[in-house]
Design a protein around this motif. Structure first.
Motif, PDB file in Angstrom:
ATOM      1  N   GLY A 120       0.811  -1.212   0.000  1.00 40.78           N
ATOM      2  CA  GLY A 120       0.000   0.000   0.000  1.00 40.78           C
ATOM      3  C   GLY A 120       0.842   1.259   0.000  1.00 40.78           C
ATOM      4  N   GLU A 121       2.157   1.085   0.125  1.00 37.91           N
ATOM      5  CA  GLU A 121       3.055   2.245   0.093  1.00 37.91           C
ATOM      6  C   GLU A 121       3.742   2.295  -1.275  1.00 37.91           C
ATOM      7  OE1 GLU A 121       4.790   2.225   4.566  1.00 37.91           O
ATOM      8  OE2 GLU A 121       5.734   0.850   3.189  1.00 37.91           O
ATOM      9  N   ARG A 158       3.373  -6.935   7.453  1.00 40.75           N
ATOM     10  CA  ARG A 158       2.797  -6.102   8.497  1.00 40.75           C
ATOM     11  C   ARG A 158       2.285  -4.785   7.916  1.00 40.75           C
ATOM     12  NH1 ARG A 158       3.444  -5.257  14.082  1.00 40.75           N
ATOM     13  NH2 ARG A 158       2.768  -3.167  14.526  1.00 40.75           N
ATOM     14  N   PHE A 161      -0.775  -5.315   6.007  1.00 39.15           N
ATOM     15  CA  PHE A 161      -1.899  -5.462   6.921  1.00 39.15           C
ATOM     16  C   PHE A 161      -2.385  -4.103   7.395  1.00 39.15           C
ATOM     17  CE2 PHE A 161      -3.297  -5.741  11.343  1.00 39.15           C
ATOM     18  CZ  PHE A 161      -4.420  -6.529  11.169  1.00 39.15           C
ATOM     19  N   GLN A 162      -1.418  -3.270   7.778  1.00 36.36           N
ATOM     20  CA  GLN A 162      -1.795  -1.942   8.280  1.00 36.36           C
ATOM     21  C   GLN A 162      -2.501  -1.117   7.215  1.00 36.36           C
ATOM     22  OE1 GLN A 162       1.602  -0.021   9.965  1.00 36.36           O
ATOM     23  NE2 GLN A 162       1.821  -1.557  11.578  1.00 36.36           N
ATOM     24  N   ALA A 163      -2.092  -1.343   5.975  1.00 34.57           N
ATOM     25  CA  ALA A 163      -2.695  -0.555   4.909  1.00 34.57           C
ATOM     26  C   ALA A 163      -4.023  -1.150   4.465  1.00 34.57           C
ATOM     27  CB  ALA A 163      -1.733  -0.487   3.725  1.00 34.57           C
ATOM     28  N   GLY A 164      -4.437  -2.221   5.130  1.00 31.77           N
ATOM     29  CA  GLY A 164      -5.715  -2.830   4.789  1.00 31.77           C
ATOM     30  C   GLY A 164      -5.631  -3.693   3.549  1.00 31.77           C
ATOM     31  N   LEU A 166      -4.294  -6.689   3.565  1.00 29.78           N
ATOM     32  CA  LEU A 166      -4.503  -8.070   4.002  1.00 29.78           C
ATOM     33  C   LEU A 166      -5.556  -8.049   5.086  1.00 29.78           C
ATOM     34  CD1 LEU A 166      -0.938  -9.524   4.470  1.00 29.78           C
ATOM     35  CD2 LEU A 166      -2.555 -10.046   2.681  1.00 29.78           C
ATOM     36  N   THR A 169      -7.297 -11.688  10.407  1.00 27.96           N
ATOM     37  CA  THR A 169      -7.821 -11.629  11.764  1.00 27.96           C
ATOM     38  C   THR A 169      -7.442 -12.886  12.515  1.00 27.96           C
ATOM     39  OG1 THR A 169      -9.888 -12.360  10.842  1.00 27.96           O
ATOM     40  CG2 THR A 169      -9.701 -10.039  11.334  1.00 27.96           C
ATOM     41  N   LEU A 502       0.636  -8.841  17.652  1.00 30.73           N
ATOM     42  CA  LEU A 502       0.788  -8.476  16.242  1.00 30.73           C
ATOM     43  C   LEU A 502       2.255  -8.512  15.850  1.00 30.73           C
ATOM     44  CD1 LEU A 502      -1.592  -5.483  15.565  1.00 30.73           C
ATOM     45  CD2 LEU A 502      -1.535  -7.697  14.430  1.00 30.73           C
TER      46      LEU A 502
ATOM     47  N   GLN B 643      -7.717  -4.911  16.321  1.00 32.92           N
ATOM     48  CA  GLN B 643      -6.823  -4.958  15.167  1.00 32.92           C
ATOM     49  C   GLN B 643      -7.396  -4.158  14.005  1.00 32.92           C
ATOM     50  OE1 GLN B 643      -5.789  -8.938  14.110  1.00 32.92           O
ATOM     51  NE2 GLN B 643      -4.769  -9.339  16.048  1.00 32.92           N
ATOM     52  N   GLN B 647      -5.798  -0.889  12.360  1.00 32.15           N
ATOM     53  CA  GLN B 647      -5.614  -0.804  10.921  1.00 32.15           C
ATOM     54  C   GLN B 647      -6.247   0.484  10.382  1.00 32.15           C
ATOM     55  OE1 GLN B 647      -7.235  -4.391   9.420  1.00 32.15           O
ATOM     56  NE2 GLN B 647      -7.303  -3.716   7.316  1.00 32.15           N
ATOM     57  N   SER B 650      -4.229   3.487  11.307  1.00 30.96           N
ATOM     58  CA  SER B 650      -3.006   3.538  10.523  1.00 30.96           C
ATOM     59  C   SER B 650      -3.295   4.015   9.109  1.00 30.96           C
ATOM     60  CB  SER B 650      -2.357   2.159  10.465  1.00 30.96           C
ATOM     61  OG  SER B 650      -2.226   1.633  11.744  1.00 30.96           O
ATOM     62  N   ILE B 651      -4.383   3.495   8.526  1.00 33.07           N
ATOM     63  CA  ILE B 651      -4.717   3.899   7.151  1.00 33.07           C
ATOM     64  C   ILE B 651      -5.022   5.385   7.122  1.00 33.07           C
ATOM     65  CG2 ILE B 651      -6.340   3.635   5.251  1.00 33.07           C
ATOM     66  CD1 ILE B 651      -6.830   0.797   6.230  1.00 33.07           C
TER      67      ILE B 651
END
Lengths: 513, 682
Positions: A120-121, A158, A161-164, A166, A169, A502, B643, B647, B650-651
């Motif tokens: 996502g970056e 990771r 995941f943070q960028a959505g 992935l 859960t 995490l 979580q 997320q 963060s986004i």
């Protein structure tokens, strides 16, 4: 859900990493050890890079860069002075070191501007030639671009995941399923996901919560009337019970972990006994160089195997002898170290060197065992009597009879790597040993599968010790022990410290995937 | 160091305008409505911060009154008193002035959970609070009833659709404006009193009910969600009619421990303290409760009462067949009344009399005032921000029972914090919050605003995650210096706290500096039973952690190193014993602070987060936690949901970053385009 590299690469990858770490390439070694210590923060302003394909020699290596400085890296190393290349298009370019301007390699570069990338970056991929020198040079060059650093384990995942990108859960069982290299690992991972182990830990967690609640009640209310006497005595017995159960669970000889990470099997023995031949025979390919010259193998040669559905990491080691050659001395030292750490040692003996009087064989083997293994444990060792093709057939028969007769020795298998004679019997013995070491993932109490779980459970048991230690003179500190125990257990069951969990989950996904 | 002199009672008239007509000003910086524990602390704190403050109360005579039990502190509550005192609040010093029976509860359970507690003389407590308020500069006390809140257009630079601009008084209709208004109306918001089958409006017996206008403003004009709670108080009993020889005597601590960090002794001399008495209920009590249920309106209502301080009726109904403790507590040095703690009841007075006479020491007892129940409105505290300001109304602060808490100490703590923030707002200074990692006040406020209440909220030590750090002994180190920066701590208290802090630091260094082999320690301190097998060197700090060691012992062996710190002997021993665990806690705190620092925007459309379960979405939408940390503490939250939120945050942060960079890139690309005249990449 994006699937990572096919699971088969992972075994190779892990072995390669270990090999690379023990290799004498200082720059790579530094890079890898740097990665271990990298902490991943909440907001990632850094740009990370890593070798995303398998380590070691291969045709093409992929180096991935992610983060705000990706464009800078691309500009500086590929010479796009003004304009960036079109997104997601492979271009063949020379890759140069931004400091020395030296051309490092010619390869494909791809530019993935945010948000259309894995993480996502902003991301860049370099597809370069797979030799260790080229990859090391490119990684080194990337490290010299301002704002970049080597990626921590699992850091790309990771960030994704943070960028959505992935939706992860659930959890480690899933990770293990992806990682499952063998059928037995897959079964255990499935079982863990369906929650046997989870249920066991949840049960402990519930009981600990109850202990804590009772202690807290005694602290906050006992001066009123709501608490009857004997509350703490009850907690004492609960805590003792829990401690005993956890200690029992911890005493599983690491079976589950072994199944997860592979049984360490080490081939050891005197020079020229045929250790490398055994390795090659077992893995069906010439993984190790064999020659009639004693001392051919000087370093540890590793290979991953599937034996009867169980993962095995097989290492061939240098022959054990006194040598004046410095390199060989180091090889022997490493061999002895491996034997110390091994789950199972295959002690290879040249059967032509056995005493011709079979009555003396047992004594000879027993003495030989003592020189190789400091404390010979019969269930952690197998004797492989190689080169039976060179013995007269009658002698081989006598030998077999004698070996069946004697007790107190590890299982001994006369084989010939040359003719494959006795190999089938040996494999049966080996499989049953490995199976014993791993346990049956489908029966009995669920076993510990991760060293992380073991560490938290050990903390939990220790914290309960704190309760007992302080119980009589500072109940607040005793209660803190139960709280700590619950927190430690919560780190397994996922109820506490979401952030730390995490971190660890993502560390389990290896670099650059 | 009790230096405050009480003012003679008649001086009130001189200092306070009883009549609105005499009120010289139409405008104050802060107006506090209510003169209970929350109101008095709020008004005093606001004035200490340095703004002109008006306290409006229905009756000046009842300012600082102890409406229910004549005691202060206890387990968890004592922690709050120490913290309020560390922030230079009133209740700790008032307790030292008015205390007539001091004891530390939980003495044998470790200093982190010690509960400093005192029985109080009602009259002395009230006198102290009143004289403190009247000698506080910039503080005016006005007798009157508030009809309604004045509202005005919101300030566009602050969040919230409403803004409070002052109050209108009931009788005269006069308006007084202020930048901030603190409501501390206790049980008076739509309060009704219950005794037997009779019900009357009011918040405390003998006082007029508060105006319906205030309640209307909160509900209808500000749209605040309001709930209903109940509480009760026992009958007061004439001491002379009680046969105390039939009860168990409980003497106070022989050496009273003051609440306040500024006091080394209490006003009451150790030998002048009064005892408490313990007795128990009998089966006859249960029989009368059951027989009179049909006469008991209060108990039939399904309003939530305090589980932790239940009425005798609910105790009997929930745990039948058991005997319950009844404490007979003195009401004051000269009072002729006893307070029967544990006998809160709401049945008709004649039944109350029959009931108490079933208890042996009370078999001929006479009731002075019967017990009664109160039902009252509270504002759901999830509508507040950490400064105790109402989220949707600029300048309106709530503190005390109006937020659903019970207890003097909980009220005082909130009052002080609301007062500090109300004053800061009027000075255009940013709002401040206390973290749950640094104080019980922080735990209290965070619990209220992030979880709300379903029953009256009371403090317990188990609510504090970092209990080993948040001890009663170190409240000054935790809060006084911070309070000084915020302006609510006087310079003299600040200087004292700095002195203490430095002395403790030096003493701890001295403890680390002295190091001997265990053989030498055994020679010098044979009594501590140091185990024989310890061969290594041990510091004095490590020796002090030993169960049987005291700082005094060390000082007798090394007088030159340790005797300068004798006044801190107990604190140093506690610090040494708790040091290891506190260090662990501090590491955890760092992690938590990271989560606390991830703020969740107030305008998130939680229903659009489809990866969350509907239940979690509803919880988030209802409570709107201000940080990720607060979200983790919501009831019903799951790790998976956290979580997803993590997320999401963060986004949100990343997107902001990316958008900024895209704007940058676009301008770069445009330059590029002009320079080279080539088409832009896709």
């Amino acid at each position: 859900m994006m699937l990572p590299l096919p699971s088969v690469y992972r075994g190779i990858f892990r072995t390669a990493i270990r090999k690379l770490k023990s290799s004498r390439n200082p720059s790579l070694h530094r890079l890898l050890s740097d990665c271990d210590g990298v902490q991943t923060g909440l907001a990632d302003a850094d740009t990370i890079f890593a070798l995303s394909s398998g380590h070691g020699r291969c045709g093409v290596a992929v180096v991935r860069v992610s983060g705000p400085a990706s464009a800078t890296a691309l500009r500086r190393m590929v010479g796009f002075t003004h304009r960036l290349p079109p997104p997601r298009t492979a271009l063949l370019r020379s890759i140069t070191d931004p400091c020395s301007k030296e051309v490092l390699d010619r390869g494909l570069v791809l530019w993935f501007p945010a948000p259309h990338s894995f993480t996502g970056e902003d991301s860049v991929e370099f597809h370069i030639h797979g030799g260790p020198a080229v990859t090391a040079a490119v990684l080194h060059a990337l490290g010299s671009v301002p704002g970049t650093r080597p990626a921590g384990a699992g850091e790309f995942t990771r960030r994704a995941f943070q960028a959505g990108k992935l939706d992860l859960t659930e959890v480690e069982g899933l990770g293990d399923l992806i990682h499952a290299e063998t059928e037995a690992q897959r079964r255990q991972a499935l079982r863990q996901m369906s929650g046997d182990l989870g249920r066991l830990y949840q049960d402990w967690s519930h009981r600990l919560k109850r202990c804590l609640a009772h202690v807290e009640a005694f602290i906050d209310f006992s001066e009123d009337e709501l608490i009857e006497d004997g509350v703490l005595d009850r907690v004492d017995s609960w805590v003792c019970g829990l401690q005993a159960e956890m200690e029992e669970h911890l005493k599983d000889e690491r079976r589950g972990e072994r199944l997860r990470s592979g049984v360490q099997v080490v081939i050891a023995g005197a020079t020229n006994a045929g250790k490398s031949s055994l390795l090659n025979t077992l893995c069906n390919r010439p993984a190790a160089i064999v020659s009639p010259i004693a001392g051919t193998t000087r370093d540890v040669v590793e290979t991953a195997l599937d034996i009867g559905g169980f993962p095995v990491l097989l290492s061939d080691t240098a022959g054990l002898r006194d040598s004046s050659d410095l390199v060989e001395q180091e090889g022997v030292r490493r061999a002895r170290e491996r034997v110390q750490q091994a789950d199972l040692t295959l002690l290879v003996v040249d059967s032509t060197r056995l005493p011709s009087d079979v009555q003396q064989v047992a004594g000879f083997l027993s003495d030989h065992l003592k020189t190789v293994l400091k404390q010979p444990e019969t269930d952690k060792c197998l004797l492989v009597l190689n080169k039976t093709d060179l013995l007269p057939e009658a002698q081989t028969e006598k030998l077999k009879q004698e070996l069946r007769r004697v007790s107190g020795l590890p299982a001994a298998c006369p084989i010939s790597c040359q003719t494959s004679e006795g190999l089938k019997d040996f494999l049966t013995v080996l499989r049953s040993s490995v199976q014993t070491l791993c346990g049956d993932p489908l029966s009995g109490a669920p076993t510990l599968t991760q060293s992380r779980h073991r560490a938290h459970l050990q903390q939990c048991v220790a914290a309960l010790g704190q309760y007992q230690r302080y119980r009589d003179f500072d109940l607040a500190l005793a209660a803190e022990g139960v709280r700590l125990a619950l927190t430690s257990l919560g780190r397994i069951t996922g109820r506490v410290g979401a952030e730390e969990i995490l971190d660890i989950i993502f560390r389990e996904f290896c670099i650059g995937k | 160091m009790l230096t405050k002199k009480l003012l003679p009672a008649q001086s009130f008239q001189l200092l306070v305008s009883r009549n609105v007509g005499h009120l010289s000003r139409q405008r104050y910086d802060v107006i506090v409505v209510g003169g209970g524990h929350a109101g008095t602390e709020a008004a005093a704190a606001a004035a200490r911060v340095g703004v002109d403050t008006l306290l409006v109360t229905q009756k000046i005579h009842t300012v600082g009154a102890l409406s229910c039990n004549p005691s202060l502190g206890g387990i968890g509550k004592g922690h709050l008193v120490r913290e309020v005192d560390a922030l230079d609040g009133l209740c700790g010093r008032a307790g030292d002035w008015a205390g007539i029976h001091f004891s530390i509860l939980n003495r044998r359970k470790g200093p982190a959970v010690w509960g400093p507690r005192a029985q109080l003389d009602r009259q002395l407590y009230r006198d102290f609070i009143q004289s403190e308020l009247l000698s506080t500069p910039r503080l005016t006390v006005l007798e009157g009833s508030v009809e309604e809140l004045l509202l005005t257009d919101p300030n566009p630079d602050e969040p919230g659709p409403h803004r409070v601009s002052g109050i209108r008084l009931a009788n005269s209709g006069q308006s007084i404006s202020a930048a901030s208004v603190v409501l501390t109306t206790g049980t008076f918001l739509s309060g009704s009193l219950f005794m037997g089958q009779t019900t009357s409006p009011g918040g405390r017996i003998g006082d007029a009910p508060s105006s319906a206008g205030l309640s209307h403003t909160l509900r209808e004009r500000l749209g605040l969600k309001v709930g209903r709670l109940r509480t009760g108080t026992p009958p007061r009993i004439l001491k002379d009619s009680v046969d105390l020889s039939l009860a168990e005597l409980h003497p106070p601590d022989s050496c009273p421990t003051p609440f306040s960090f500024m006091n080394t002794q209490t006003r009451c001399k150790p030998e002048e303290q009064l005892p408490c008495y313990l007795t128990r209920t009998t089966p006859g009590v249960e029989k009368i409760v059951r027989e009179s249920l049909h006469l008991n309106c209060h108990i039939q209502q399904d309003t939530k009462g305090p589980r932790y301080c239940p009425s005798i009726e609910s105790k009997v109904l929930r745990f039948s067949g058991r005997s319950h403790q009844v404490w007979l507590e003195p009401e004051g040095l000269t009072s002729d009344l006893l307070y029967p703690q544990g006998l809160s009841m709401t049945m008709p007075p004649e039944v109350q009399l029959r009931l108490i006479r079933e208890i042996p020491p009370l078999h001929r007892a006479e009731i002075h005032t019967p017990g009664y129940g109160v039902q009252y409105d509270f504002v759901c505290p999830t509508q507040l921000s950490p400064s105790l300001q109402v989220k949707n109304t600029q300048g309106l602060f709530l503190a005390g029972q109006i937020n659903g808490t019970t207890g003097y100490e909980e009220a005082a703590a909130q009052g002080l914090w609301a007062g500090v923030n109300a004053a800061r707002r009027s000075l255009s200074m940013p709002q401040v919050a206390l973290s749950r990692t640094e104080s019980y006040i922080g735990v209290l406020i965070d619990d209220l605003i992030s979880r709300g209440v379903t029953e009256p909220y009371r403090m317990f030590t188990s609510r504090a995650e970092f209990r080993t750090l948040l001890r009663p002994d170190n409240a000054d180190l935790r809060l006084t210096l911070k309070g000084f920066e915020l302006g609510c701590v006087s310079p003299s208290r600040y200087q004292e706290a700095v002195r203490v802090k430095n002395s403790l630091r030096d003493a701890m260094a001295a403890l680390r500096a002295v190091s001997l082999s265990s053989t030498h320690w055994r020679e010098r301190l044979p009594d501590i039973g140091l185990s024989e097998n310890k061969m290594s060197k041990l510091t004095a700090m490590e020796i002090l952690q030993h169960t049987d060691t005291t700082f005094e012992m060390l000082a007798s062996v090394f007088p030159e190193s340790f005797s300068p710190y004798m006044e801190f002997a107990q604190r140093l021993r506690i610090e040494a014993v708790y040091k290891y665990l506190c260090d662990i806690s501090r590491r955890d705190i760092k992690r938590i602070q990271k989560e606390e620092n991830m703020s969740l925007p107030q305008d998130v459309d939680y229903f659009s987060l489809s990866s969350l379960s509907m239940e979690v979405r509803e919880i988030l939408d209802r409570y709107r936690p201000s940080t990720l940390g607060a979200a983790t503490r919501l009831e019903g939250m799951t790790p998976a949901a956290i979580q997803v939120l993590f997320q999401y945050v963060s986004i949100a942060e990343k997107q902001k970053e990316i958008m900024q960079r895209q704007q940058q890139n676009q301008s770069e690309d445009k330059e590029d385009l002009c320079a080279r005249n080539v088409s832009l990449p896709q």
